[in-house]
Motif scaffolding. Structure first.
Motif, PDB file in Angstrom:
ATOM      1  N   GLN A   1      -3.655   0.541   4.546  1.00 23.10           N
ATOM      2  CA  GLN A   1      -3.271   0.045   3.226  1.00 23.10           C
ATOM      3  C   GLN A   1      -3.086   1.185   2.234  1.00 23.10           C
ATOM      4  O   GLN A   1      -2.170   1.153   1.403  1.00 23.10           O
ATOM      5  CB  GLN A   1      -4.327  -0.934   2.724  1.00 23.10           C
ATOM      6  N   MET A   2      -3.935   2.192   2.312  1.00 23.21           N
ATOM      7  CA  MET A   2      -3.785   3.361   1.447  1.00 23.21           C
ATOM      8  C   MET A   2      -2.466   4.069   1.740  1.00 23.21           C
ATOM      9  O   MET A   2      -1.722   4.440   0.824  1.00 23.21           O
ATOM     10  CB  MET A   2      -4.954   4.326   1.657  1.00 23.21           C
ATOM     11  N   ARG A   3      -2.174   4.231   3.023  1.00 20.97           N
ATOM     12  CA  ARG A   3      -0.938   4.901   3.418  1.00 20.97           C
ATOM     13  C   ARG A   3       0.271   4.127   2.915  1.00 20.97           C
ATOM     14  O   ARG A   3       1.242   4.716   2.410  1.00 20.97           O
ATOM     15  CB  ARG A   3      -0.904   5.032   4.943  1.00 20.97           C
ATOM     16  N   GLN A   4       0.228   2.810   3.023  1.00 21.46           N
ATOM     17  CA  GLN A   4       1.332   1.973   2.556  1.00 21.46           C
ATOM     18  C   GLN A   4       1.498   2.087   1.052  1.00 21.46           C
ATOM     19  O   GLN A   4       2.618   2.230   0.545  1.00 21.46           O
ATOM     20  CB  GLN A   4       1.088   0.519   2.954  1.00 21.46           C
ATOM     21  N   GLY A   5       0.390   2.034   0.309  1.00 23.62           N
ATOM     22  CA  GLY A   5       0.464   2.133  -1.141  1.00 23.62           C
ATOM     23  C   GLY A   5       1.023   3.464  -1.603  1.00 23.62           C
ATOM     24  O   GLY A   5       1.837   3.521  -2.542  1.00 23.62           O
ATOM     25  N   LEU A   6       0.610   4.540  -0.951  1.00 25.79           N
ATOM     26  CA  LEU A   6       1.111   5.867  -1.304  1.00 25.79           C
ATOM     27  C   LEU A   6       2.597   5.996  -1.009  1.00 25.79           C
ATOM     28  O   LEU A   6       3.345   6.616  -1.768  1.00 25.79           O
ATOM     29  CB  LEU A   6       0.340   6.934  -0.530  1.00 25.79           C
TER      30      LEU A   6
END
Length: 275
Positions: free
Chosen positions: A144-149
């Motif tokens: 999820q962090m990777r997607q948000g970034l």
């Protein structure tokens, strides 16, 4: 300085304040050396030499395509220490992701020149939840962090990551909106590639084998309210794995305790260094 060149030719920005026994400070993700300013000033005023640098890919340092694994990052730390003439009687202190550089330096470089170490809100020893790391963080969280970034980095930093980093709206030591904006500004100086690559580095690197290399006095500081790097995942496990280490828990403190509990952290570091 303020720049040194690493063994693979990457330029790293270095801040070198004060005089005395050297204390090298490695910063957290996705910030830069400026995040250590309050502690660096306190250390310099207390008679130590505070050296903080921007990790490759972040802040004012070069942004090569590769080198965001912890072996290379530990080599960068070694290169900074050597170039600064700070490779004897040194203390190395890592915040968050920076704790990984400290751990890998101790194992990969045999703790050369180091007389003490510090792990502050650190990711050590292992972030990822696995069958043998029950207190770890689920892989979905990192996805999820990777997607948000990737989709909207400024939005992710402003509305998701930084509020949690500082415990905004949750803890009794809130930071101003200006501190959040300052931190976002630091984060956006980093390249997207280094930001994503270092996310993978701290999420998936297992430092448990590195713990045996800590043969010097080690201070571990962590907030019990840290939602970014939970204390059971990190500090409490590190304290068990590093014989003779000193664990100091800040009740209800969030991840960014270098800001929310700035004066206390500075004093704890100075007290530890004075022993």
């Amino acid at each position: 300085m303020p720049y040194i060149k690493t063994r693979d030719g990457t330029d790293l920005y270095v801040k070198d304040w004060g005089a005395g026994r050297p204390v090298i400070l490695t910063h957290g993700w996705p910030l830069n050396a400026d995040s250590w300013d309050a502690q660096a000033m306190a250390l310099a005023n207390a008679g130590f030499r505070a050296i903080a640098y921007d990790r490759r890919g972040f802040g004012r340092s070069g942004q090569p395509w590769s080198g965001y694994d912890y072996d290379t990052l530990a080599d960068d730390l070694a290169d900074v220490m050597e170039a600064a003439g700070a490779d004897t009687d040194a203390t190395i202190v890592g915040f968050s992701m920076g704790g990984g550089e400290v751990a890998r330096y101790m194992s990969r470089h045999g703790g050369k020149g180091v007389i003490a170490a510090g792990l502050i809100a650190s990711v050590v020893p292992y972030m990822l939840k696995t069958d043998d790391n029950a207190h770890g963080v689920p892989d979905d969280t990192f996805a999820q962090m990777r997607q948000g970034l990737t989709e909207d980095r400024p939005k992710f930093l402003r509305h998701t990551f930084m509020p949690g980093f500082y415990g905004v709206g949750t803890f009794s030591h809130p930071v101003s909106d200006d501190v959040v904006e300052w931190s976002i500004g630091m984060a956006l100086l980093a390249g997207l590639k280094p930001t994503l690559a270092c996310l993978d580095a701290f999420a998936y690197t297992d430092f448990r084998p590195d713990l045996a290399a800590f043969r010097v006095p080690t201070l571990i500081v962590h907030g019990t309210g840290d939602a970014t790097v939970p204390i059971d995942t990190s500090a409490r496990a590190a304290a068990v794995g590093i014989p003779g280490s000193q664990l100091v828990e800040y009740e209800d403190a969030p991840h960014g305790l270098n800001v929310t509990h700035s004066d206390r952290l500075s004093q704890d570091l100075i007290t530890f260094l004075g022993r």
